[in-house]
Design an enzyme around this catalytic site. Sequence first.
Site, PDB file in Angstrom:
ATOM      1  N   ASN A 155       0.809  -1.235   0.000  1.00 50.23           N
ATOM      2  CA  ASN A 155       0.000   0.000   0.000  1.00 50.23           C
ATOM      3  C   ASN A 155       0.832   1.271   0.000  1.00 50.23           C
ATOM      4  OD1 ASN A 155       0.742  -0.848   2.586  1.00 50.23           O
ATOM      5  ND2 ASN A 155      -0.914   0.256   3.554  1.00 50.23           N
ATOM      6  N   GLY A 231       1.646  -5.885   7.452  1.00 49.98           N
ATOM      7  CA  GLY A 231       0.731  -6.550   6.521  1.00 49.98           C
ATOM      8  C   GLY A 231      -0.487  -7.073   7.248  1.00 49.98           C
ATOM      9  N   SER A 232      -1.007  -8.188   6.734  1.00 48.88           N
ATOM     10  CA  SER A 232      -2.300  -8.666   7.249  1.00 48.88           C
ATOM     11  C   SER A 232      -2.123  -9.578   8.471  1.00 48.88           C
ATOM     12  CB  SER A 232      -3.029  -9.434   6.149  1.00 48.88           C
ATOM     13  OG  SER A 232      -2.307 -10.594   5.823  1.00 48.88           O
ATOM     14  N   GLN A 233      -3.211  -9.735   9.199  1.00 48.99           N
ATOM     15  CA  GLN A 233      -3.178 -10.543  10.416  1.00 48.99           C
ATOM     16  C   GLN A 233      -2.968 -12.038  10.122  1.00 48.99           C
ATOM     17  OE1 GLN A 233      -6.209 -12.064  12.173  1.00 48.99           O
ATOM     18  NE2 GLN A 233      -5.246 -12.278  14.167  1.00 48.99           N
ATOM     19  N   PRO A 234      -3.609 -12.610   9.078  1.00 49.62           N
ATOM     20  CA  PRO A 234      -3.345 -14.034   8.797  1.00 49.62           C
ATOM     21  C   PRO A 234      -1.881 -14.294   8.468  1.00 49.62           C
ATOM     22  CG  PRO A 234      -5.316 -13.288   7.638  1.00 49.62           C
ATOM     23  CD  PRO A 234      -4.703 -12.068   8.239  1.00 49.62           C
ATOM     24  N   ALA A 236       0.618 -12.559   9.592  1.00 52.20           N
ATOM     25  CA  ALA A 236       1.339 -12.422  10.873  1.00 52.20           C
ATOM     26  C   ALA A 236       1.265 -13.727  11.667  1.00 52.20           C
ATOM     27  CB  ALA A 236       0.751 -11.276  11.687  1.00 52.20           C
ATOM     28  N   GLU A 253       3.113  -5.215  12.528  1.00 54.29           N
ATOM     29  CA  GLU A 253       2.308  -4.013  12.325  1.00 54.29           C
ATOM     30  C   GLU A 253       1.141  -4.406  11.418  1.00 54.29           C
ATOM     31  OE1 GLU A 253       0.913  -0.782  12.718  1.00 54.29           O
ATOM     32  OE2 GLU A 253       2.865  -1.035  13.682  1.00 54.29           O
ATOM     33  N   CYS A 287      -3.515   1.260   6.629  1.00 50.02           N
ATOM     34  CA  CYS A 287      -4.029   0.564   7.811  1.00 50.02           C
ATOM     35  C   CYS A 287      -4.682   1.548   8.791  1.00 50.02           C
ATOM     36  CB  CYS A 287      -2.928  -0.227   8.491  1.00 50.02           C
ATOM     37  SG  CYS A 287      -1.574   0.800   9.076  1.00 50.02           S
ATOM     38  N   GLU A 468       6.733   0.880  16.614  1.00 54.29           N
ATOM     39  CA  GLU A 468       7.841   1.418  15.832  1.00 54.29           C
ATOM     40  C   GLU A 468       7.939   2.905  16.108  1.00 54.29           C
ATOM     41  OE1 GLU A 468       6.280   0.179  11.961  1.00 54.29           O
ATOM     42  OE2 GLU A 468       7.714  -1.473  11.919  1.00 54.29           O
TER      43      GLU A 468
END
Length: 487
Positions: A155, A231-234, A236, A253, A287, A468
């Site tokens: 993004n 990126g995305s939760q899945p 992660a 993040e 995000c 961060e």
Amino acid sequence: MAGTNTLMTLENFINGKFVPCNSYIDSYDPSTGEVYCRVPNSGKEEIEAAVEAARSAFPGWSARSPQERSKVLHQLADLLEQSLEELAQAESRDQGKTVTLARSLDIPRAVQNLRFFASSVLHHTSECTQADPAGCVHYTVRAPVGIAGLISPWNLPLYLLTWKVAPAIAAGNTVIAKPSELTSVTAWMMCKLLEKAGVPPGVVNIVFGTGPRVGEALVAHPEVPLISFTGSQPTAERIIHLSAPHCKKLSLELGGKNPAIIFEDANLEECIPTTVKSSFANQGEICLCTSRIFVQRSIYKEFLEKFVEATRRWKVGIPSDPLASMGALISKAHLEKVRSYIKKARSEGARILCGEGVDTLSLPAKNQGGYFMLPTVITHIKDESCCMKEEIFGPVTCVVPFDSEEEVIQRANSVKYGLAATVWSCNVGRVHRVAKKLQSGLVWTNCWLIRELNLPFGGMKSSGVGREGGKDSYEFFTEVKTITIKH
Ligand SMILES: NC(=O)C1=CN([C@@H]2O[C@H](COP(=O)(O)OP(=O)(O)OC[C@H]3O[C@@H](n4cnc5c(N)ncnc54)[C@H](O)[C@@H]3O)[C@@H](O)[C@H]2O)C=CC1
Ligand SMILES: N/C(=C\C=C\C(=O)O)C(=O)O
């Protein structure tokens, strides 16, 4: 660029050299839907080569003083700034965002990231205590961790890549970065500047390819002791699983389902344009974008009318159009996913006030295959709907009324995410009170996305692990040691 045909072909950057790959992935121009670039489809072999380069470069780079490393970061920032226009055009073509946004946000912030960490690394202090009856002095020292694995999304490609590379190398680590396979071009362009900036071979290695293939090879590598991921939760979850056997340091993040809470005393003149921006900037692909707008009932009707009017003025256009506020979404699959949420909302009885399926979008013939959609406002939707619970990550926002402060806090907190919120009110006591009670790593009151890079950035609950920023990134990218001296 290796010129096998008319398509731009990227190469990995390992040990200070561009290296071709055995296989490639097609990369699409989101504004036309056509393939325009080939990205290396790297795997374990390329990660092995990058680890070897990063391992060899580590002793020399980590032994340099922070001042020497800072100078190199400043040089890289200057070179990026000199290429600002070229990078902005490339980022826009690769990602679908407008050139205006890439020129005013993405590339300037990439430059700022390098300058910020070049400066902040010079100002860290360590801890010391003498309050010890045993007659000791205790103090801490920090050292770089080693090879940092950095995985970034599509993004805000160069913006988020440099947000990781800069603190990692400023602290003395060497890095292996893996940008998103959907947006690899500006990372590859940055590689061309590294030697001139004075970055020694092996300090920054960039390996391109998909998550499951090269991303997992990086995460699972035993010689990479820390992973910073956005990126995305899945994904992660997968990273946590793969890194668990090695007990790696992780900074994650992740996504958000960010509320805007608009009280009846809000200054709507400022609130409406800012909330349009917070909902639809970068096609809603940040995000931090707002996707649930809670408006106090007494101003709900007025807000909605003005908000829809302002959304209709948020022009969708081809990325080079200087009047466009929004370009194309990242991919066909993502466009379909975002549209599926609107379809679902409609089937649940929600009302679509503007945008998808209500208004018409006119595009030049050459862009008919591009991944465009109009910014869309949904109302009459239940808090339990997936549109109010799940991260859509597109230009879709839901507006619902509320009655009391207590109620809206509870509803805002009722999702699994906890990244960012905005609160709009002229009552100072209320904004402090509400900000304190929101389960959110970031709260902007009467504004949005005003960033202070020195302070912690990140989310709670399913929005991530760790923070961060100036001190937080330094702590993440270093190991601390406590030393005790008896005197
Ligand atoms: N910062 C954020 O909050 C972001 C959230 N998203 C959300 O994620 C959804 C899916 O987008 P994706 O591009 O699929 O996100 P993603 O989380 O899969 O991709 C982000 C990065 O992780 C890498 N990756 C993917 N699978 C991996 C694995 N198994 N191991 C290591 N690295 C891996 C990707 O190649 C990319 O570089 C979006 O619709 C959006 O909802 C996407 C990008 C950024
Ligand atoms: N991490 C993201 C945005 C960060 C913005 C910032 O640091 O200012 C994201 O959209 O994934």
